[in-house]
Design a protein around this motif. Structure first.
Motif, PDB file in Angstrom:
ATOM      1  N   ALA A 236     -64.075 -38.317 121.170  1.00  0.00           N
ATOM      2  CA  ALA A 236     -64.899 -37.996 120.007  1.00  0.00           C
ATOM      3  C   ALA A 236     -64.035 -37.809 118.770  1.00  0.00           C
ATOM      4  O   ALA A 236     -64.410 -38.199 117.653  1.00  0.00           O
ATOM      5  CB  ALA A 236     -65.719 -36.740 120.285  1.00  0.00           C
ATOM      6  N   GLU A 237     -62.846 -37.236 118.961  1.00  0.00           N
ATOM      7  CA  GLU A 237     -61.926 -37.037 117.841  1.00  0.00           C
ATOM      8  C   GLU A 237     -61.443 -38.372 117.275  1.00  0.00           C
ATOM      9  O   GLU A 237     -61.302 -38.528 116.062  1.00  0.00           O
ATOM     10  CB  GLU A 237     -60.725 -36.200 118.285  1.00  0.00           C
ATOM     11  CG  GLU A 237     -61.034 -34.741 118.564  1.00  0.00           C
ATOM     12  CD  GLU A 237     -61.768 -34.528 119.891  1.00  0.00           C
ATOM     13  OE1 GLU A 237     -61.761 -35.469 120.741  1.00  0.00           O
ATOM     14  OE2 GLU A 237     -62.354 -33.452 120.085  1.00  0.00           O
TER      15      GLU A 237
ATOM     16  N   GLN B 146     -62.014 -39.677 113.386  1.00  0.00           N
ATOM     17  CA  GLN B 146     -60.940 -40.145 112.518  1.00  0.00           C
ATOM     18  C   GLN B 146     -61.210 -41.554 112.006  1.00  0.00           C
ATOM     19  O   GLN B 146     -61.053 -41.840 110.809  1.00  0.00           O
ATOM     20  CB  GLN B 146     -59.606 -40.120 113.263  1.00  0.00           C
ATOM     21  CG  GLN B 146     -58.436 -40.596 112.395  1.00  0.00           C
ATOM     22  CD  GLN B 146     -57.128 -40.685 113.175  1.00  0.00           C
ATOM     23  OE1 GLN B 146     -57.107 -40.558 114.399  1.00  0.00           O
ATOM     24  NE2 GLN B 146     -56.026 -40.914 112.464  1.00  0.00           N
ATOM     25  N   LEU B 147     -61.629 -42.437 112.899  1.00  0.00           N
ATOM     26  CA  LEU B 147     -61.887 -43.822 112.510  1.00  0.00           C
ATOM     27  C   LEU B 147     -63.068 -43.919 111.551  1.00  0.00           C
ATOM     28  O   LEU B 147     -63.035 -44.686 110.582  1.00  0.00           O
ATOM     29  CB  LEU B 147     -62.143 -44.670 113.759  1.00  0.00           C
ATOM     30  CG  LEU B 147     -60.893 -44.997 114.580  1.00  0.00           C
ATOM     31  CD1 LEU B 147     -61.280 -45.478 115.982  1.00  0.00           C
ATOM     32  CD2 LEU B 147     -60.064 -46.062 113.867  1.00  0.00           C
ATOM     33  N   THR B 148     -64.112 -43.149 111.822  1.00  0.00           N
ATOM     34  CA  THR B 148     -65.279 -43.183 110.946  1.00  0.00           C
ATOM     35  C   THR B 148     -64.931 -42.663 109.561  1.00  0.00           C
ATOM     36  O   THR B 148     -65.351 -43.225 108.540  1.00  0.00           O
ATOM     37  CB  THR B 148     -66.420 -42.343 111.550  1.00  0.00           C
ATOM     38  OG1 THR B 148     -66.774 -42.882 112.820  1.00  0.00           O
ATOM     39  CG2 THR B 148     -67.649 -42.363 110.646  1.00  0.00           C
TER      40      THR B 148
ATOM     41  N   HIS C 156     -55.501 -49.247 111.927  1.00  0.00           N
ATOM     42  CA  HIS C 156     -55.010 -49.984 113.094  1.00  0.00           C
ATOM     43  C   HIS C 156     -54.144 -49.097 113.996  1.00  0.00           C
ATOM     44  O   HIS C 156     -54.156 -49.267 115.225  1.00  0.00           O
ATOM     45  CB  HIS C 156     -54.259 -51.234 112.633  1.00  0.00           C
ATOM     46  CG  HIS C 156     -55.176 -52.306 112.139  1.00  0.00           C
ATOM     47  ND1 HIS C 156     -55.787 -53.204 112.988  1.00  0.00           N
ATOM     48  CD2 HIS C 156     -55.625 -52.600 110.889  1.00  0.00           C
ATOM     49  CE1 HIS C 156     -56.561 -54.009 112.282  1.00  0.00           C
ATOM     50  NE2 HIS C 156     -56.479 -53.660 111.007  1.00  0.00           N
ATOM     51  N   LEU C 157     -53.441 -48.140 113.399  1.00  0.00           N
ATOM     52  CA  LEU C 157     -52.711 -47.172 114.209  1.00  0.00           C
ATOM     53  C   LEU C 157     -53.672 -46.295 115.012  1.00  0.00           C
ATOM     54  O   LEU C 157     -53.411 -45.966 116.178  1.00  0.00           O
ATOM     55  CB  LEU C 157     -51.835 -46.286 113.317  1.00  0.00           C
ATOM     56  CG  LEU C 157     -50.457 -46.821 112.939  1.00  0.00           C
ATOM     57  CD1 LEU C 157     -49.817 -45.913 111.900  1.00  0.00           C
ATOM     58  CD2 LEU C 157     -49.558 -46.935 114.165  1.00  0.00           C
ATOM     59  N   ALA C 158     -54.781 -45.927 114.385  1.00  0.00           N
ATOM     60  CA  ALA C 158     -55.771 -45.077 115.060  1.00  0.00           C
ATOM     61  C   ALA C 158     -56.421 -45.813 116.230  1.00  0.00           C
ATOM     62  O   ALA C 158     -56.740 -45.195 117.260  1.00  0.00           O
ATOM     63  CB  ALA C 158     -56.831 -44.622 114.060  1.00  0.00           C
ATOM     64  N   ILE C 159     -56.626 -47.111 116.094  1.00  0.00           N
ATOM     65  CA  ILE C 159     -57.157 -47.895 117.215  1.00  0.00           C
ATOM     66  C   ILE C 159     -56.166 -47.864 118.376  1.00  0.00           C
ATOM     67  O   ILE C 159     -56.541 -47.661 119.542  1.00  0.00           O
ATOM     68  CB  ILE C 159     -57.422 -49.358 116.792  1.00  0.00           C
ATOM     69  CG1 ILE C 159     -58.507 -49.433 115.717  1.00  0.00           C
ATOM     70  CG2 ILE C 159     -57.814 -50.200 118.007  1.00  0.00           C
ATOM     71  CD1 ILE C 159     -59.898 -49.088 116.179  1.00  0.00           C
ATOM     72  N   ALA C 160     -54.894 -48.046 118.060  1.00  0.00           N
ATOM     73  CA  ALA C 160     -53.860 -48.006 119.100  1.00  0.00           C
ATOM     74  C   ALA C 160     -53.793 -46.626 119.745  1.00  0.00           C
ATOM     75  O   ALA C 160     -53.626 -46.505 120.967  1.00  0.00           O
ATOM     76  CB  ALA C 160     -52.506 -48.381 118.506  1.00  0.00           C
ATOM     77  N   GLN C 161     -53.930 -45.586 118.930  1.00  0.00           N
ATOM     78  CA  GLN C 161     -53.925 -44.228 119.459  1.00  0.00           C
ATOM     79  C   GLN C 161     -55.085 -44.017 120.424  1.00  0.00           C
ATOM     80  O   GLN C 161     -54.944 -43.383 121.481  1.00  0.00           O
ATOM     81  CB  GLN C 161     -54.009 -43.223 118.313  1.00  0.00           C
ATOM     82  CG  GLN C 161     -54.075 -41.758 118.750  1.00  0.00           C
ATOM     83  CD  GLN C 161     -52.813 -41.283 119.425  1.00  0.00           C
ATOM     84  OE1 GLN C 161     -51.724 -41.772 119.094  1.00  0.00           O
ATOM     85  NE2 GLN C 161     -52.923 -40.351 120.358  1.00  0.00           N
ATOM     86  N   ALA C 162     -56.244 -44.563 120.068  1.00  0.00           N
ATOM     87  CA  ALA C 162     -57.444 -44.402 120.899  1.00  0.00           C
ATOM     88  C   ALA C 162     -57.306 -45.103 122.247  1.00  0.00           C
ATOM     89  O   ALA C 162     -58.032 -44.781 123.196  1.00  0.00           O
ATOM     90  CB  ALA C 162     -58.668 -44.927 120.154  1.00  0.00           C
TER      91      ALA C 162
END
Length: 245
Positions: free
Chosen positions: A121-122, A126-128, A151-157
């Motif tokens: 959910a976090e 962040q992405l939203t 794109h970093l946040a996608i990788a983190q997810a």
């Protein structure tokens, strides 16, 4: 020469920036041989005077010329023409575009799928939040910074630190490429839509849709890049003037 009037020319499908107008003018002059291979371009001060633009605008255009492989900047000496046609594989930071795209296809597409399955959910918050800020942002520099974070946040997810490390390694090159595409390809709004499709797939936990959305995003990046660097075709002086618009 005043380039500002050209930005509203009826034949131009979208409003172009002052930097793009300057780049088109200089690129056209190089490709027509007005500045031959080996020639030194006029000084920044002289070009600013001739083109009636600010130094920051001119410098962005000169950086784009270098990225396209048309010129090289030599410290203390100036900018020199090294080719009369843009290279098919421009360089962004330490990497050429084809290498970046190859890695991104093999990393970011499956990463999007993993992120859809593993995201928290976090991660979605962040992405939203990033997506909403990007959709409202009009400054290219700020938007590009958020694009890298997205794109970093996608990788983190995806919950695999190796994926994030790969994206961090190419982050500077991705930012340079992103700025290039947004300044010259009008990619911002389209990219925002593509990013939203990725986030929606993550919200739905749809691995298939996430993979498809990221694949589409990267395909559009490649198409836009190819369109920018392909040779400019001119048939007559009158159309040249319009192309410089």
């Amino acid at each position: 020469m005043n380039l500002s009037d050209s930005q509203t020319a009826g034949d131009v499908p979208r409003r172009i920036s002052a930097m793009e107008a300057v780049l088109n003018h200089l690129r056209g002059a190089i490709e027509r041989g007005e500045y031959a291979v080996g020639d030194k371009l006029p000084s920044e001060a002289e070009l600013c005077r001739r083109l009636e633009v600010s130094r920051p605008v001119l410098r962005e255009a000169l950086r784009a010329l270098q990225t396209m492989g048309l010129t090289v900047s030599r410290t203390g000496k100036g900018t020199f023409v090294i080719s009369d046609g843009a290279v098919a594989d421009p360089t962004f930071g330490d990497y050429v575009a084809s290498d970046l795209l190859e890695v991104r296809r093999h990393v970011e597409i499956p990463v999007a799928g993993y992120a859809a399955v593993r995201r928290t959910a976090e991660d979605l918050d962040q992405l939203t939040h990033l997506l909403e800020r990007m959709e409202q942002e009009t400054d290219t520099t700020a938007w590009v910074a958020m694009d890298s974070l997205f794109h970093l946040a996608i990788a983190q997810a995806a919950r695999n630190p190796v994926f994030r490390r790969v994206i961090e390694e190419i982050r500077d090159a991705l930012a340079r490429q992103s700025a290039f595409l947004n300044e010259l390809g009008g990619r911002r709004e389209q990219s925002n839509r593509e990013h939203r499709a990725i986030v929606e797939a993550l919200v739905d936990r749809s691995e298939h849709d996430a993979v498809e959305a990221m694949a589409h995003h990267l395909a559009r990046v490649e198409t836009t890049l190819t369109t920018i660097v392909r040779p400019q075709h001119r048939t007559a002086p009158s159309t040249e003037d319009e192309d410089h618009a």
